[in-house]
Design a protein around this motif. Structure first.
Motif, PDB file in Angstrom:
ATOM      1  N   PRO A   1      70.910  -9.839  57.141  1.00 20.24           N
ATOM      2  CA  PRO A   1      71.305 -10.816  56.399  1.00 20.24           C
ATOM      3  C   PRO A   1      70.897 -10.224  54.757  1.00 20.24           C
ATOM      4  N   VAL A   2      70.105  -9.401  54.698  1.00 16.78           N
ATOM      5  CA  VAL A   2      69.422  -8.953  53.367  1.00 16.78           C
ATOM      6  C   VAL A   2      70.504  -7.870  53.039  1.00 16.78           C
ATOM      7  N   TYR A   3      70.888  -6.808  53.980  1.00 15.70           N
ATOM      8  CA  TYR A   3      71.809  -5.773  53.763  1.00 15.70           C
ATOM      9  C   TYR A   3      73.110  -6.489  53.346  1.00 15.70           C
ATOM     10  N   VAL A   4      73.485  -7.272  53.947  1.00 19.79           N
ATOM     11  CA  VAL A   4      74.701  -8.009  53.751  1.00 19.79           C
ATOM     12  C   VAL A   4      75.045  -8.549  52.425  1.00 19.79           C
ATOM     13  N   ARG A   5      73.803  -8.846  51.941  1.00 20.49           N
ATOM     14  CA  ARG A   5      74.010  -9.391  50.471  1.00 20.49           C
ATOM     15  C   ARG A   5      73.722  -8.456  49.452  1.00 20.49           C
ATOM     16  N   ILE A   6      72.898  -7.502  49.445  1.00 18.56           N
ATOM     17  CA  ILE A   6      72.761  -6.475  48.518  1.00 18.56           C
ATOM     18  C   ILE A   6      73.514  -5.261  48.679  1.00 18.56           C
ATOM     19  N   GLY A   7      74.089  -4.738  49.812  1.00 20.04           N
ATOM     20  CA  GLY A   7      74.620  -3.462  50.007  1.00 20.04           C
ATOM     21  C   GLY A   7      73.634  -2.233  49.992  1.00 20.04           C
ATOM     22  N   GLY A   8      74.218  -1.342  50.432  1.00 18.47           N
ATOM     23  CA  GLY A   8      73.161   0.025  50.558  1.00 18.47           C
ATOM     24  C   GLY A   8      72.790   0.442  49.203  1.00 18.47           C
ATOM     25  N   HIS A   9      73.578   0.655  48.061  1.00 16.44           N
ATOM     26  CA  HIS A   9      72.939   1.181  47.021  1.00 16.44           C
ATOM     27  C   HIS A   9      71.746   0.580  46.504  1.00 16.44           C
ATOM     28  N   ALA A  10      71.725  -0.794  46.674  1.00 13.81           N
ATOM     29  CA  ALA A  10      70.558  -1.303  46.223  1.00 13.81           C
ATOM     30  C   ALA A  10      69.287  -0.675  46.695  1.00 13.81           C
ATOM     31  N   TYR A  11      69.147  -0.188  47.963  1.00 19.15           N
ATOM     32  CA  TYR A  11      68.025   0.432  48.364  1.00 19.15           C
ATOM     33  C   TYR A  11      67.677   1.764  47.987  1.00 19.15           C
ATOM     34  N   HIS A  12      68.617   2.103  47.107  1.00 18.76           N
ATOM     35  CA  HIS A  12      68.271   3.573  46.380  1.00 18.76           C
ATOM     36  C   HIS A  12      68.144   4.807  47.054  1.00 18.76           C
ATOM     37  N   TYR A  13      67.684   4.831  48.423  1.00 16.53           N
ATOM     38  CA  TYR A  13      67.383   6.043  49.119  1.00 16.53           C
ATOM     39  C   TYR A  13      68.646   6.210  50.146  1.00 16.53           C
ATOM     40  N   THR A  14      68.726   7.300  50.815  1.00 14.21           N
ATOM     41  CA  THR A  14      69.698   7.652  51.639  1.00 14.21           C
ATOM     42  C   THR A  14      70.130   6.553  52.934  1.00 14.21           C
ATOM     43  N   TYR A  15      68.984   6.168  53.417  1.00 13.89           N
ATOM     44  CA  TYR A  15      69.013   5.414  54.586  1.00 13.89           C
ATOM     45  C   TYR A  15      68.806   3.944  54.109  1.00 13.89           C
ATOM     46  N   PRO A  16      69.772   3.023  54.072  1.00 15.20           N
ATOM     47  CA  PRO A  16      69.605   1.656  53.697  1.00 15.20           C
ATOM     48  C   PRO A  16      69.245   0.658  54.727  1.00 15.20           C
ATOM     49  N   GLY A  17      69.017  -0.606  54.631  1.00 11.66           N
ATOM     50  CA  GLY A  17      69.039  -1.606  55.486  1.00 11.66           C
ATOM     51  C   GLY A  17      67.610  -1.584  56.355  1.00 11.66           C
ATOM     52  N   PRO A  18      67.916  -2.383  57.302  1.00 10.78           N
ATOM     53  CA  PRO A  18      66.472  -2.082  58.199  1.00 10.78           C
ATOM     54  C   PRO A  18      65.915  -1.045  58.678  1.00 10.78           C
ATOM     55  N   ILE A  19      66.760   0.030  59.112  1.00  6.45           N
ATOM     56  CA  ILE A  19      66.201   1.291  59.568  1.00  6.45           C
ATOM     57  C   ILE A  19      65.692   2.046  58.201  1.00  6.45           C
ATOM     58  N   GLY A  20      66.365   2.174  57.220  1.00  4.86           N
ATOM     59  CA  GLY A  20      65.862   2.462  55.987  1.00  4.86           C
ATOM     60  C   GLY A  20      64.652   2.171  55.526  1.00  4.86           C
ATOM     61  N   GLU A  21      64.193   0.725  55.853  1.00  4.00           N
ATOM     62  CA  GLU A  21      63.165   0.118  55.232  1.00  4.00           C
ATOM     63  C   GLU A  21      62.068   0.831  56.090  1.00  4.00           C
ATOM     64  N   ILE A  22      62.272   1.074  57.281  1.00  3.56           N
ATOM     65  CA  ILE A  22      60.869   1.616  57.804  1.00  3.56           C
ATOM     66  C   ILE A  22      61.000   3.434  57.808  1.00  3.56           C
ATOM     67  N   LEU A  23      62.264   3.959  57.962  1.00  5.12           N
ATOM     68  CA  LEU A  23      62.393   5.462  57.635  1.00  5.12           C
ATOM     69  C   LEU A  23      62.171   6.122  56.433  1.00  5.12           C
ATOM     70  N   THR A  24      62.587   5.422  55.408  1.00  9.71           N
ATOM     71  CA  THR A  24      62.560   5.963  53.966  1.00  9.71           C
ATOM     72  C   THR A  24      61.132   5.885  53.404  1.00  9.71           C
ATOM     73  N   PRO A  25      60.371   4.569  53.466  1.00 12.10           N
ATOM     74  CA  PRO A  25      58.878   4.889  52.976  1.00 12.10           C
ATOM     75  C   PRO A  25      57.869   6.026  54.009  1.00 12.10           C
ATOM     76  N   GLN A  26      58.275   6.259  55.237  1.00 10.98           N
ATOM     77  CA  GLN A  26      57.663   7.354  55.854  1.00 10.98           C
ATOM     78  C   GLN A  26      57.897   8.631  55.360  1.00 10.98           C
ATOM     79  N   MET A  27      59.208   8.945  55.093  1.00 11.67           N
ATOM     80  CA  MET A  27      59.485  10.020  54.517  1.00 11.67           C
ATOM     81  C   MET A  27      59.107  10.353  53.032  1.00 11.67           C
ATOM     82  N   GLU A  28      59.056   9.214  52.429  1.00  5.65           N
ATOM     83  CA  GLU A  28      59.089   9.609  51.041  1.00  5.65           C
ATOM     84  C   GLU A  28      57.795   9.193  50.652  1.00  5.65           C
ATOM     85  N   GLY A  29      56.985   8.144  51.408  1.00  5.81           N
ATOM     86  CA  GLY A  29      55.756   7.862  51.029  1.00  5.81           C
ATOM     87  C   GLY A  29      55.974   6.509  50.476  1.00  5.81           C
TER      88      GLY A  29
END
Lengths: 250, 474
Positions: free
Chosen positions: B324-352
């Protein structure tokens, strides 16, 4: 989502939840009365407080564990623990074992978890209640809270109870399974997204034409009714326990 | 609160929420994708069986990953595929560039590849006088718009056909406006056809690599992937090191859930299995095939038994479609390559965490993502873990403890005290009842009351009511 349920017990514990304690005590009282009416004794340990979920979800597991440990000790006997909230029940049933992994009280936490039931689940499967509706005809809609739906798997039980009430018409939400945007601290840590989510939920509620919104979790109810109140939407919200008690005791 | 972070998540969110066209497009598209998926997984018990299988296959692959990668390299080499290893995205980019330069190419055709996005390969190639040509229709669209993908599977999902038509008519010379999907596809196709033949190097991602046989599997619908991997003389495949599976028999169960979860398809139009370059006597296919295997922090993720589950992901993107969050803000809001729920766990581990940890706040923990995840990744549990690590100065994830601050610590300690001591609990409930209605609107209450009425507090708590009613205390 259990495979089998116990026989009707003589006594149960009632876990009131902190939100009910503070803001919706009548919902808690209604839950207790519904159980007592079936001839089952209710124990409400005065030492109980919060299930620990707010800290658990916010990045403070130690504090969550300390509060959860307090609950483990507050419900010592081998009675079922009935909880009028899918969210708090989910925390105690699904997450306590995870929270106590590697802790000396892990086994105690697992045994505690096994005894946790959400209220409507307990009414349907253990007490097998038959409700007699004494109220005027009314159209209601039902909000499924995420954790009742996806952790406890009990929303069908809640709706089954509403459908037992012959003068109540249940109009389902178009996006019943979508989160209302509460999410505890989410609503204040991401207020804009949360606001967008609850606005859509309110529009969905209005779309049903129902005069009352029934829910099984006071967090969601506080969120949705708070948003409806702010926009003067003429729909009232009510916890399912209070609604059923009102319809069957009138 | 999150001032340390490397990007303005709050600002991105406000912009996205304020863009009514974007919100309409996303709601429409996500509803359609979720419905298509639902139509294909009608038998809940069967679906649970299938994802238990996929979870087991992926877990087994991760449990012996070094061994499987070793076998994959040996088999590929035997088959004539040249294998390269890259620890960082910079190394991977350099590898790709050196292959491109060896062949004197000034342009490359590209199939869809999220790893190449992770590497910012296009930007890197452009900076080195190589033109990257995206050939997936969605990627073609966003490349024209000078944007990045906003979704793992459907990169241009944030745009509707009217916007695409306008973009084509503005950016492709001699193109009149149309919003008919078939005509738009035809325009892109005409643009791209020539380039497959003219361009000496093709780049693709990899959906699965089979250690047993040295086979690179590529899933697609448009045929552009096949063009990129067969028409040019050189094919460079890029994959994250977690994409390996052990046996050929591991492929069908994953493929079934990948296509069903992603787009609600039983099978896709094309499924490519690439095992070698062109052999003697064969009429087509690249003369050289390269495989670049990228780590970029994945080994660190693999080392933690809980967080390792992040790498079970098969990149179907269905967690995005149902969030429900991704559907409202879209992928670009997440700034990094992987958005949405999977991006929320993958990106912080990759980027710090200190750079991307704020992403973990974009979840109400509603569990919709974990309900649909074909690999059964417990995304909400991992979000919680990363939230814990954000405050935990003794944690293990890169950037852990970045949020640690005395104020929040004191608040939660206070919360703990109140909830451990019945007397304090009763007192605080009483105080909420008395002072709640007159509290000034500040902090959390301010955020709450912007769109909602102030919460009300009861005069008597449940603790008090049960006493009056004579409910037993023990």
């Amino acid at each position: 989502m259990r495979n089998h349920y116990p026989d009707k017990p003589k006594r149960v514990y009632f876990f009131g939840t902190c939100l009910i304690d503070m803001s919706y005590p009548e919902a808690g009282m209604a839950g207790i009365r519904l159980i007592r009416r079936e001839g089952v004794g209710v124990i409400f340990p005065q030492a109980q407080s919060c299930c620990g979920q707010p800290a658990y979800n916010s990045g403070f597991p130690e504090e969550a564990r300390a509060v959860a440990r307090k609950q483990l000790r507050t419900f010592p006997a081998d009675y079922p623990i009935v909880v009028p909230s899918g969210s708090c029940a989910g925390m105690m049933k699904v997450h306590y074992p995870h929270l106590f992994e590697g802790d000396p009280e892990y086994d105690a936490a697992c045994r505690f978890s096994d005894r946790v039931f959400e209220l409507t689940e307990f009414l349907v499967h253990v007490l097998k209640v038959r409700l007699e509706d004494r109220g005027e005809p009314v159209t209601v809609t039902w909000h499924s809270s995420c954790h009742a739906l996806r952790e406890m798997g009990v929303t069908e039980d809640s709706k089954r109870l509403i459908r037992q009430l012959k003068n109540v018409t249940l109009k389902e939400l178009e996006r019943e399974n979508e989160c209302c945007g509460f999410g505890g601290t989410f609503s204040v840590k991401q207020p804009e997204i949360s606001a967008a989510m609850v606005a859509d939920k309110v529009a969905d509620v209005r779309g049903t034409g129902a005069s009352r919104l029934i829910g099984g979790d006071c967090g969601c109810l506080m969120n949705i009714t708070g948003a409806m109140g702010k926009k003067s939407v003429p729909v009232t919200g009510q916890h399912i326990a209070e609604f059923i008690w009102e319809r069957t005791n009138g | 609160m999150d001032n340390h972070t490397g990007f303005d998540f709050r600002g991105n969110i406000r912009d996205a929420l304020g863009n009514s066209q974007l919100r309409k497009n996303l709601k429409f598209a996500m509803t359609a994708l979720a419905e298509k998926r639902r139509a294909i997984f009608t038998d809940k018990a069967r679906f649970e069986e299938m994802r238990t299988t996929v979870n087991a296959i992926r877990k087994r692959s991760l449990s012996k990953l070094p061994e499987l990668l070793d076998r994959l390299e040996k088999k590929c080499t035997e088959n004539g595929i040249i294998v390269h290893w890259a620890e960082t995205t910079a190394e991977a980019n350099d590898t790709v560039l050196s292959i491109v330069k060896q062949h004197g190419a000034t342009a490359v055709v590209k199939g869809k590849s999220m790893v190449s996005e992770e590497m910012h390969l296009n930007r890197f190639l452009l900076g080195n006088q190589v033109e990257p040509i995206e050939t997936d229709l969605g990627e073609f669209i966003i490349q024209l718009a000078d944007e990045t993908p906003s979704h793992i599977i459907v990169p241009a999902i944030h745009k509707n056909r009217g916007e695409v038509g306008k973009l084509f008519s503005e950016k492709i010379p001699g193109t009149p406006y149309t919003d008919v999907p078939e005509e738009l596809t035809e325009i892109a196709r005409a643009e791209l056809r020539r380039k497959y033949y003219e361009t000496p190097v093709g780049i693709s991602g990899v959906n699965m690599a089979v250690a047993e046989t040295g086979t690179l599997c590529l899933v697609e619908n448009e045929g552009n992937g096949r063009m990129c991997t067969t028409a040019p003389d050189v094919h460079i495949a890029i994959m994250g090191l977690e994409k390996v599976v052990e046996n050929l028999t591991d492929v069908p169960p994953i493929l079934r859930l990948l296509t069903g979860s992603a787009t609600g398809q039983l099978i896709t139009t094309y499924f490519n299995m690439i095992t070698s370059p062109r052999k003697a006597g064969e009429k087509d296919g690249p003369k050289e095939v390269h495989l670049v295997i990228l780590d970029n922090g994945r080994s660190d993720i693999l080392a933690d038994p809980e967080l390792r589950q992040t790498l079970l992901c098969i990149r179907c993107g269905t967690c995005l479609n149902h969030c429900p969050v991704y559907v409202r803000i879209g992928g670009h809001a997440y700034h990094y390559t992987y958005p949405g729920p999977i991006g929320e766990i993958l990106t912080p581990q990759m980027e710090g965490l200190e750079t991307a940890g704020t992403l973990t706040t974009a979840s109400s923990l509603c569990n919709a993502c974990s309900e649909v995840c074909p690999a059964m990744i417990p995304i909400p549990d991992l979000i919680r873990r990363l939230r814990n690590e954000s405050y935990d100065t003794g944690g293990s994830v890169k950037g852990h403890g970045y949020k640690a601050n005395p104020l929040e610590k004191v608040i939660w300690k206070g919360w703990e005290l109140v909830n451990r001591h019945p007397g304090l609990n009763a007192l605080s409930t009483k105080m909420a009842g008395v002072f709640g209605p007159v509290l000034p609107k500040a902090g959390p209450l301010k955020a709450w009351t912007r769109v909602r009425n102030r919460p009300t507090f009861a005069k008597k708590s449940l603790h008090e009511l049960v006493k009056e009613e004579g409910v037993s205390d023990e």
